[in-house]
Write an enzyme that holds these catalytic residues in place. Structure first.
Site: not given
Lengths: 105, 591
Positions: A104-105
């Protein structure tokens, strides 16, 4: 796959703008990638961060924990964000020629 | 043409996993077009292939091919589509991974409640099992299975990072007593986080630790089962979903905590609180699960922490993460915290349950192959942010932080500060709260246990037209208000006295007691004269009549037809005063 081109630099990048072939990385490439991260001039402090990330990546094949980056460079977190406005994951790692961080980046 | 092996397996899995809810969503669509405007993929350039109904058709067609008798005989007639080749699977992948973030904005605008995220998730799960899925998703799934967290952070690295953060907070608060407790048995709560916070972006952790310490809470970090994120949700794979949930639940059970507090992560909250207990067959759980947003509201409400909004003077806006607002109903908590932490809070329009996706949801941030498309459809969100004129964007989701940061860079959204033009920073809510916190002379040793939620603001709607009443009731409820309704003047006065609303919206022209009479009666009733009144009328001339009287003028006025955005902004403005007053009275200190 996309091509990133600036001046003499022409490299393969993923759709997020991260390098695909870490071997072709050099200082000119880093400076060119930095312009996409809102960094027009790479100062000595920038290089300290970039070189540490690069060395770590070549050795272990992953990005270091932010704790290690801060400890090894001696910069507090806020300083890292000042140097690379989009932060360590998206900003500094991209300039240092690392592949896109997973998750999740 | 012979069917490919992968297609065969995909079809088999699709049939096995199809459940009643999926079938309902696959059969109910009337292609009415109500969902079109709700999808940011469609709104970017009005491509008809990007409407939710059209995207769902590529899944619906498979269903019809298997189960609809007409679909079997005359497939073209009912749009049935067979998945036969690997290319068909690739095309499907582009739809369910590359053109939908599962934000469910179309679902709330669908008259039948078609759950797009549900059928997308079903299709994703079948594609993942035949390995036709973005590499990023498969990598993270593997890391979660093998290491128990999505960024493959080792236990040693995790614990060392917590130790380092302990030192950082000690320095910030100049308090050598601060400790990050690890596996402290019998603590009130355990804090579970997003791995991004320890790996790359620990400012939110530092902020949370500071808040816990200043409030004197009894908490602990878990040494294992600390990842609240769950790629079981993004991959549609319930087995992984259950595994990740159980890692966290089992460790929390061992620690014997009362509560599990979930850090600001949209899908992490949705999975950990709502989905994973079912996936992992973990119910009933011996502890309560809340978001850190709810915890902060408690702390502010009870005066356990005192905030000084002057510490955050720049204009701030808030982005509602889909999984928190639309799917979990956490819309008021972040606003409650932000309005008390900064001087200039600005709403994005639309907001709350109607908010647009950050464009990085549904695991999109981990799918580099769709990054270009993701950014091209982010224009709507970029415009929304630009219009607020805010200098800082906040959101209660780490994934949204990255999605928004990316689009801010792409659309070059800047704010000038001290003569320097900067990309707008995106922060978590707890960072602003921590910045606004007033450090008492002596840090408290008490351990408060509070269980309160934000009291919803109560609005009384008085109007003789039933359709207007229904409309305003729905509009207000969707935006987090509690609503009471009255259909004439007498009923209105009666309900105002019985229920004591925080705001009254009042029609003027009504049979029996007119709005003007109701207005004056209320204004002249002691203890009711300070309830703000918002006139909503189609008869403009009455306005003058109202203002000529000797009582204080109405606080708000609006002419029909009702513009929902202006209406909501007025309601928000008028009730905010009430909210602040309530906070002052309850805590006895300035909010």
């Amino acid at each position: 796959m996309a091509i990133f081109e600036l001046g003499e630099v022409k490299i393969e990048v993923d759709e997020d703008g991260f390098m695909q072939e870490p071997d072709v990385w050099n200082e000119t490439v880093a400076a060119a990638l930095a312009t996409t991260e809102g960094v027009d001039d790479l100062t000595e402090e920038h290089w300290k961060v970039v070189n540490y990330l690069r060395d770590y990546y070549l050795k272990f094949g992953i990005a270091p924990m932010i704790r290690k980056l801060c400890k090894e460079t001696g910069f507090p977190l806020k300083k890292i964000y000042e140097l690379f406005p989009s932060g360590p994951a998206k900003g500094a790692c991209k300039v240092a020629g690392l592949a896109k961080p997973t998750g999740c980046v | 043409m012979a069917m490919s092996e992968k297609a065969k397996e995909f079809n088999q899995l699709f049939k096995e996993r199809l459940n009643r809810q999926h079938v309902l969503s696959l059969t109910a669509c009337a292609h009415c077009g109500m969902c079109n405007d709700s999808c940011h993929y469609f709104l970017a350039d009005n491509d008809p292939k990007m409407t939710p109904a059209a995207k769902a058709d590529s899944i619906r067609g498979i269903y019809k091919g298997h189960y609809d008798w007409l679909g079997k005989i005359v497939p073209f007639w009912v749009g049935s589509r067979q998945v036969k080749t690997d290319e068909d699977l690739e095309r499907l992948k582009d739809v369910v991974f590359g053109s939908c973030t599962g934000c469910r904005r179309c679902t709330i605008n669908c008259p039948f409640g078609v759950d797009m995220a549900g059928i997308v998730s079903l299709t994703r799960s079948c594609l993942v099992d035949v390995e036709v899925a973005p590499e990023g998703v498969l990598t993270v799934m593997k890391d979660q299975w093998e290491t128990g967290n999505q960024m493959a952070v080792s236990k040693e690295d995790y614990l060392e990072t917590l130790e380092w953060l302990e030192e950082e907070v000690q320095m910030e608060l100049d308090d050598a007593d601060f400790k990050v407790p690890i596996d402290k048995e019998g603590s009130d709560f355990v804090f579970v986080i997003n791995p991004r916070e320890v790996k790359y972006a620990p400012l939110s952790l530092q902020a949370a630790f500071k808040i816990f310490h200043v409030a004197g809470l009894d908490w602990t970090m878990p040494s294992e089962g600390w990842d609240n994120t769950n790629f079981g949700l993004f991959s549609g794979k319930a087995d992984l979903g259950g595994h990740m949930g159980n890692l966290a639940y089992n460790h929390a059970k061992q620690l014997g905590v009362n509560r599990m507090v979930i850090s600001e992560c949209g899908h992490g909250f949705l999975s950990t609180k709502w989905e994973a207990p079912n996936w992992g067959k973990a119910n009933p759980l011996p502890f309560e699960m809340i978001s850190i947003l709810e915890l902060m509201v408690d702390l502010i409400n009870t005066g356990t922490i005192i905030l000084d909004p002057k510490k955050n003077p720049l204009p701030v806006t808030y982005h509602d993460p889909c999984n928190l607002s639309r799917s979990s109903g956490l819309t008021e908590e972040p606003r409650f915290c932000l309005k008390r932490s900064c001087l200039d809070f600005r709403e994005m329009i639309p907001n709350r349950a109607d908010s647009y996706c950050c464009t990085g949801g549904g695991g999109a941030m981990s799918m580099a192959e769709y990054a270009k498309k993701r950014l091209s459809v982010a224009k709507k969100k970029a415009d929304q942010i630009r219009e607020t004129g805010a200098a800082i964007v906040t959101t209660a989701c780490h994934n949204c932080v990255d999605g928004l940061s990316d689009l801010i860079k792409h659309y070059d959204l800047k704010y000038e500060i001290n003569g320097k033009s900067m990309w707008l920073p995106v922060k978590n809510v707890c960072e602003l709260v921590a910045d606004a916190i007033v450090i008492p002379m002596e840090l408290p040793k008490r351990k408060p246990r509070v269980k309160e939620i934000v009291k919803p603001v109560k609005v009384l709607v008085i109007d003789d037209q039933p359709d207007i009443v229904d409309y305003l009731e729905a509009l207000l409820q969707d935006n987090g208000y509690e609503v009471i309704t009255a259909h004439d003047g007498d009923e209105g006065i009666e309900k105002a006295k019985a229920d004591r609303p925080d705001l009254i919206t009042l029609d003027v022209s009504m049979p029996g007691k007119s709005g003007v009479t109701v207005f004056h009666e209320l204004r002249n009733t002691p203890t009711f004269e300070d309830i703000p009144i918002f006139i909503v009328t189609g008869v403009v001339d009455f306005r003058q009549l109202m203002y000529q009287k000797t009582v204080e003028a109405p606080e708000g006025f609006m002419q029909k037809p009702i513009n929902p955005e202006v209406f909501l902004m007025t309601v928000d403005r008028l009730t905010d005063r009430t909210r602040q007053k309530v906070a002052v009275e309850e805590s006895g200190k300035p909010a």
